[in-house]
Design an enzyme around this catalytic site. Sequence first.
Site, PDB file in Angstrom:
ATOM      1  N   ASP A 172     121.169  88.496 -20.053  1.00  0.00           N
ATOM      2  CA  ASP A 172     120.042  87.919 -20.773  1.00  0.00           C
ATOM      3  C   ASP A 172     120.299  86.431 -20.977  1.00  0.00           C
ATOM      4  OD1 ASP A 172     117.546  88.059 -22.040  1.00  0.00           O
ATOM      5  OD2 ASP A 172     118.468  88.190 -24.010  1.00  0.00           O
TER       6      ASP A 172
ATOM      7  N   HIS B  45     111.913  78.136 -27.972  1.00  0.00           N
ATOM      8  CA  HIS B  45     112.541  79.210 -28.737  1.00  0.00           C
ATOM      9  C   HIS B  45     113.895  78.768 -29.290  1.00  0.00           C
ATOM     10  CE1 HIS B  45     113.810  83.185 -29.993  1.00  0.00           C
ATOM     11  NE2 HIS B  45     114.865  83.110 -29.202  1.00  0.00           N
TER      12      HIS B  45
ATOM     13  N   ARG C  17     120.254  76.275 -38.460  1.00  0.00           N
ATOM     14  CA  ARG C  17     121.208  75.174 -38.418  1.00  0.00           C
ATOM     15  C   ARG C  17     120.513  73.898 -38.876  1.00  0.00           C
ATOM     16  NH1 ARG C  17     122.247  77.817 -33.635  1.00  0.00           N
ATOM     17  NH2 ARG C  17     121.027  76.306 -32.444  1.00  0.00           N
TER      18      ARG C  17
ATOM     19  N   ASP D 253     112.853  92.573 -24.977  1.00  0.00           N
ATOM     20  CA  ASP D 253     114.259  92.687 -25.363  1.00  0.00           C
ATOM     21  C   ASP D 253     114.327  92.817 -26.887  1.00  0.00           C
ATOM     22  OD1 ASP D 253     116.976  92.797 -24.994  1.00  0.00           O
ATOM     23  OD2 ASP D 253     117.239  90.630 -25.071  1.00  0.00           O
TER      24      ASP D 253
ATOM     25  N   TYR E  76     126.895  88.071 -34.855  1.00  0.00           N
ATOM     26  CA  TYR E  76     126.931  87.310 -33.602  1.00  0.00           C
ATOM     27  C   TYR E  76     127.997  86.219 -33.552  1.00  0.00           C
ATOM     28  CZ  TYR E  76     124.555  82.997 -35.148  1.00  0.00           C
ATOM     29  OH  TYR E  76     124.219  81.811 -35.744  1.00  0.00           O
TER      30      TYR E  76
ATOM     31  N   LYS F 257     121.255  93.882 -30.416  1.00  0.00           N
ATOM     32  CA  LYS F 257     120.476  93.741 -29.186  1.00  0.00           C
ATOM     33  C   LYS F 257     120.555  94.950 -28.264  1.00  0.00           C
ATOM     34  CE  LYS F 257     118.801  90.370 -27.947  1.00  0.00           C
ATOM     35  NZ  LYS F 257     117.414  89.879 -28.094  1.00  0.00           N
TER      36      LYS F 257
ATOM     37  N   SER G 229     115.953  97.931 -24.672  1.00  0.00           N
ATOM     38  CA  SER G 229     115.150  96.906 -24.002  1.00  0.00           C
ATOM     39  C   SER G 229     114.160  97.651 -23.113  1.00  0.00           C
ATOM     40  CB  SER G 229     116.014  95.976 -23.149  1.00  0.00           C
ATOM     41  OG  SER G 229     116.984  95.311 -23.928  1.00  0.00           O
TER      42      SER G 229
END
Length: 426
Positions: free
Chosen positions: A135, A142, A151, A242, A253, A262, A266
Amino acid sequence: MPITANYPDRKTWIETFPNTDFPIQNIPFGVFLTRDDIITIGTRIGDTAIDLGALHQLGYFDGIPLTDDIFLQDSLNDFISDGKKTWRLVRNRIAEIFDAKNNSLKNNEKHRQEVLFSLDEIEMQLPVRIGDYTDFYSSIEHATNVGKMFRDPENALLPNWLHMPVGYHGRSSSIIPSGIPIHRPQGQKLTNGAKEPIFGPSRLVDFELEMAFITTDANQLGEPIPIEEAEDYIFGMVLFNDWSARDIQKWEYVPLGPFLGKNFASSISPWIVTLDALEPYRTDGPKPLKEQLPYLQYKGKKSFDINLEVAIQPEKAVETVVSKSNFKHMYWTMAQQLTHHTVNGCPVNSGDLMGSGTLSGPTPDSYGSMLELSWRGEKPLQLNEGGSRKFIDDNDTVIMRGYCEKDGVRIGFGEVSTKLLPVFKK
C-alpha cells in the site's frame, strides 16, 4: 500491436444500456461461479457475463497460443503471467467475437447458451491469488491533511515524501471481493488523556478511497525495473477500499507503521480493467514540487482520468454520496511506484496487488476518507435521510464507484460495496 478492442465506434450484438460501465471497449477480466457451480475466468459486456473457459473450448481463440486450461482456473494468475502480448491478443479477439458485424457466435444458439450468463446467474470471486500486497501513500492532499491533523501544520509532509513513493507491506489474506461483509475490528487504543491503553472495539472505523493495480511476473531477485518498462508489467486496475481503524492505528503505528489498524480487511471490485482499456484516458498528473531522482523521472502521460465517488448507505436507507475525487490527483504514478518498489531488487510476481493510497482531491468534498471529510470527527457529515456520520457505523455499507469517459465512450469499474457488521461474536 494495435489495441483494436478500443475502437470507439465499435458496437456489440449483446444488449447494453447507455452509460454502462462495461461497453465492448472495456472487456475486463474476472473469476466467477456459474449457475452450474463451475468456476471459470470470464469477462463482461453490459450486464452479460461471458465464460471464457467455454469460449476457448469451443475454438473461438484458435490461433492464439493459449494452454487448454488457461481459463478453466480459479484465478487469473497464470493468464496474467502470459504477458502483455497475450492479454492484448485475447482482448482484441473478444472484441471481434462480440462485434455487431460478427455472426459466428451471435447466430449459434447452442454456443451462446454455453457461454453467456446473466449477472444473477453468477457469483463473483476474488480475481487473483494475491501473494503480496503493498500500500502506497501517494496523494499529496491526503498526506498533507493527515500531517496537519497530527503534526506541525507548517511541516505537514515528512522530509522523504517529495523524494519517493512512500509505502508499506500489508496483509493479503484479508483482501476480499465486493459484497463480502466485514466485522468491526478490536484492538488496543489510547483514549484522549489516558496514559495506559485499553482493549475493545474500534470506535473510528474508516474507509480509504483507493485504486490498486495488479502486476504480472516482472523481475528476478536483485533486478530493478526501469521506469520506461514499468507499465508493461501492470495487467490492470481495480477499485480498492483499504479499511482503517484510526484509533487502533494511531496507538500502534510508531515506530513500525500500520498493523492491526489496517490488516483486518481490504475490499476490491471484482472486475480487473486492463491498462489497455484505460489507454485513451491518459492524462498528466501533478507536477513535481521538487526535482525527483533520475530513476523516478519519466516522459509522457502516466496518470489516468478516472472519476471516483464514495457513498455511505445506512441499513434500510438510501445512500449518501460523501466524496467525489479523481485518480489523476495522485502525486506519484503507478510507474514510479513499481519502479521504486523494485529499485532494491525486490521481485514482483503475477497477482501482486499495489494500492494507491487514499485518493484525496484538493477540495473538502473530494477527500478520500472520513478522517478528512469529518476532520477527525469535528465536522460530522449529514446523511440524506437524516442523521450524520463522523466515521462508519455498524451496518453501514460503503460503496465506491469509478469510471472514465471520453468521446462518448465510458469505461467503468463497477463498484466495490462492503457492509460493516458489529464485532464478531461466536
